[in-house]
Structures are given as structure tokens and as C-alpha cells.
Design a protein around this motif. Structure first.
Motif, short mmCIF file in Angstrom:
data_model
loop_
_atom_site.label_atom_id
_atom_site.label_comp_id
_atom_site.label_asym_id
_atom_site.label_seq_id
_atom_site.Cartn_x
_atom_site.Cartn_y
_atom_site.Cartn_z
N SER A 169 0.85 -1.19 0.00
CA SER A 169 0.00 0.00 0.00
C SER A 169 0.88 1.24 0.00
O SER A 169 2.09 1.18 0.27
CB SER A 169 -0.89 0.01 1.25
N SER A 190 0.93 3.55 2.17
CA SER A 190 1.47 3.74 3.52
C SER A 190 2.74 2.92 3.72
O SER A 190 3.71 3.38 4.32
CB SER A 190 0.43 3.32 4.57
N ARG A 191 2.75 1.70 3.21
CA ARG A 191 3.90 0.83 3.43
C ARG A 191 5.10 1.29 2.60
O ARG A 191 6.24 1.19 3.04
CB ARG A 191 3.53 -0.62 3.11
N LEU A 199 4.80 1.82 9.69
CA LEU A 199 4.10 1.99 8.42
C LEU A 199 4.38 0.83 7.47
O LEU A 199 3.47 0.28 6.85
CB LEU A 199 4.53 3.31 7.77
N GLY A 257 2.58 -2.30 8.23
CA GLY A 257 1.14 -2.23 8.18
C GLY A 257 0.48 -2.10 9.54
O GLY A 257 -0.73 -2.28 9.67
N VAL A 279 0.35 0.72 11.30
CA VAL A 279 -0.37 1.98 11.23
C VAL A 279 -0.45 2.37 9.76
O VAL A 279 0.33 1.89 8.93
CB VAL A 279 0.30 3.11 12.05
N SER A 280 -1.39 3.25 9.42
CA SER A 280 -1.57 3.67 8.03
C SER A 280 -1.71 5.17 7.95
O SER A 280 -2.16 5.83 8.90
CB SER A 280 -2.83 3.01 7.43
N LEU A 281 -1.32 5.70 6.80
CA LEU A 281 -1.55 7.11 6.54
C LEU A 281 -3.02 7.35 6.18
O LEU A 281 -3.67 6.46 5.63
CB LEU A 281 -0.67 7.58 5.38
N ALA A 293 -2.86 6.02 1.50
CA ALA A 293 -2.77 4.81 2.33
C ALA A 293 -3.21 3.58 1.57
O ALA A 293 -2.72 2.48 1.83
CB ALA A 293 -3.64 4.98 3.57
N THR A 294 -4.14 3.72 0.61
CA THR A 294 -4.67 2.56 -0.10
C THR A 294 -4.08 2.36 -1.48
O THR A 294 -4.34 1.36 -2.12
CB THR A 294 -6.19 2.68 -0.22
N ARG A 301 -1.66 1.23 -4.32
CA ARG A 301 -0.91 -0.03 -4.37
C ARG A 301 0.31 0.09 -5.24
O ARG A 301 0.31 0.79 -6.26
CB ARG A 301 -1.78 -1.18 -4.90
#
Length: 297
Positions: free
Chosen positions: A118, A120-121, A280, A283, A285-287, A292-293, A295
Motif C-alpha cells: 500500500s 502507507s507501506r 508503516l 502495516g 499503522v496507516s496514513l 494509504a490505499t 498499491r
């Protein structure tokens, strides 16, 4: 998590954090290779009776080639590299670098296994490695106080941990986890044995160094593995991964209490950035928002 799980997580983090202090104490006298041979061999001797008691030895059959690879990449080589690093940097500093393991795990899974990340990651990977740069930027030199070889050695060790985690997931899924731990430690001990014999110290080793390696093998390796795999079965990998956040705290704490290592502002700042990136990237926590979603891969 239950109170019992939280208590065991804290004990596990304290044991793993202490291993950096023990390496600082013992590595100068034994040398990295001999120290780690003693660590993995004694830890394997602790785990073998537990494995037999739980009748887990059946899982070793047919899995020795994969266990040997895990033994090399999850114990023998990374332990030696971290022991080498502690010859030049404090235990607290090394424990902070150790916290990059989930970053490497996520990056290797993305590149090698095609795991989709994601937004975020991906941001977490970038933030985490920026934290590494913040932590080490004033150490990458060969003059007094420098660690130009120690830092790459420690990061190579954590990248091996990341590879080993993904390799274990790919090749040893379904194999009893205690059997994986015990079998890989046996392989690591056998692989390091010839080099350890050749490099055995010619000078007398102090009682303090012997005590450090024995406690590290029994507590920070054997007992820690039992706690880790028990927690893994009880609360799952995602929650167990949060122990990564606690290890640097204990690594710095034990170094300050017992070795008079003084944490610097640079260490604290780098640690916070690395841990944010790790949270982050893993996974945990996420932004907020679309990033955040999004890919990648």
C-alpha cells in the motif's frame, strides 16, 4: 492482548535487547565467530530436549536443506555480523539498527515474492531508511569513533533476517515452528564449528565473558525462542512483530545501566524515525486518505 501476553512480550524484548549488551561484553575476548558458535550451539542444546518433549522432531525429517539455509541467514551469518558491529558501536546503537529488520522483510517480499504494498507501506520504507541515514550519517568514517564497516555489517545482518523470514514463509510453512528454530540453530552451529575451532582465542578468556555468552545463549536465545514461538502460536505474527519496537528501548537501557553507554540525541532521533517507518512498512499503522490505499507492485 491479555496481560499474560503483554508480560511475555516485555520479557522477550528485554531478553533480545540484552543480547547486544552481552555481545559487547564477550565479542572482544572471543571474537565474533567463536562467540556466535558458542551462542547457537548452547541455545540448540537448550531447545533439543524441549523439541523432543513436544515430539516435534518428526518435522525435521526432509527439511534439513531448507533449515540449513535458514540457519545460515537467520542465525550464523547475521549473528556474526552483529557481533562484529558491537566491536565498534554501542549495544544500544546496534539494537536500533536491528529494528530495520521489518523494513528489509517488506522490501524483499515486494521485490522477490511480488507482495503488493500500500502507499502507507511504501512511505514507511522510505521513512525507515531515511531514519537509518539520520542515525549513521556521522559514523561512516574510519577515524576514531567511526563505524564505516560496522554499520554496513549490521544492515547486512538485518537484511538477512528479512530474507530468512520470507524464505521460511515460502519453504517451511506448516512445519512446526519450534522445529524450525531448533533445526536452524543446529545447522548454524555445525556450519560455524570449523571456523570457530580455527579462530579459538589463544589467550585466556575472562569469567565475565564466559558468563555473558552462557546467559546470552540460554536466556537471550534459547528461552527467547521458546517465548517467541509460544506467542506466535497464541497471538499471531502481526502482534508479535510489535516486539521490534521494544528491543531498542531495552538495548539502550541495558547499555546505559551496565556498560555506561550514553544515548545521544542523534540515536534517539534516528530511532524514532526508524520505528515510525517500521510501523508503516509493517502495516501496523496507516496514513490517512488515498495514499494509504494506493498499491505498488
Amino acid at each position: 492482548m491479555k496481560t499474560r501476553d503483554i508480560a511475555e512480550m516485555l520479557i522477550l524484548a528485554a531478553l533480545w535487547g540484552a543480547s547486544f549488551m552481552f555481545m559487547r561484553l564477550a565479542a572482544p575476548e572471543f571474537g565474533p565467530v567463536v562467540l556466535i558458535e558458542l551462542r547457537v550451539a548452547l541455545a540448540a542444546l537448550c531447545l533439543i530436549p524441549v523439541l523432543w518433549w513436544r515430539r516435534g522432531q518428526i518435522h525435521l525429517k526432509g527439511n534439513w536443506p531448507a533449515l540449513a539455509i535458514v540457519g545460515i541467514t537467520n542465525s550464523a551469518l547475521p549473528f556474526c555480523l552483529l557481533a562484529f558491529a558491537t566491536l565498534y558501536v554501542t549495544g544500544g546503537f546496534a539494537s536500533i539498527l536491528n529494528a530495520t529488520t521489518p523494513l528489509w522483510g517488506a522490501a524483499i517480499a515486494w521485490i522477490w515474492l511480488g507482495d503488493r504494498l500500500s502507499g502507507s507501506r511504501v512511505v514507511g520504507l522510505l521513512v525507515g531508511f531515511c531514519g537509518v541515514l539520520l542515525l549513521v550519517w556521522n559514523k561512516l568514517h574510519f577515524s576514531a569513533g567511526g563505524a564505516a564497516l560496522a554499520v554496513p555489517a549490521a544492515l547486512l545482518a538485518t537484511s538477512m533476517y528479512g530474507f530468512a523470514a520470507n524464505y521460511t514463509k515460502q519453504r517451511l510453512t506448516g512445519v512446526n515452528s519450534l522445529a524450525v528454530a531448533t533445526g536452524s540453530l543446529i545447522c548454524a552451529a555445525l556450519l560455524l564449528l570449523p571456523a570457530a575451532i580455527a579462530l579459538w582465542p589463544q589467550h585466556p578468556v575472562s569469567a565475565r565473558a564466559w558468563m555473558a555468552v552462557i546467559i546470552m545463549a540460554i536466556a537471550s536465545t534459547g528461552l527467547a525462542y521458546i517465548l517467541y514461538f509460544r506467542l506466535l502460536a497464541r497471538i499471531g505474527p502481526a502482534k508479535v512483530m510489535t516486539v521490534t519496537f521494544l528491543i531498542p528501548l531495552f538495548g539502550v537501557l541495558w547499555g546505559a545501566l551496565f556498560l555506561n553507554e550514553q544515548p545521544t540525541l542523534n540515536m534517539l532521533a534516528g530511532s524514532l524515525v526508524i520505528l515510525l517507518g517500521t510501523a508503516l512498512a509493517a502495516g501496523l499503522v496507516s496514513l490517512p486518505g488515498k495514499l494509504a490505499t494506493a498499491r505498488s507492485g
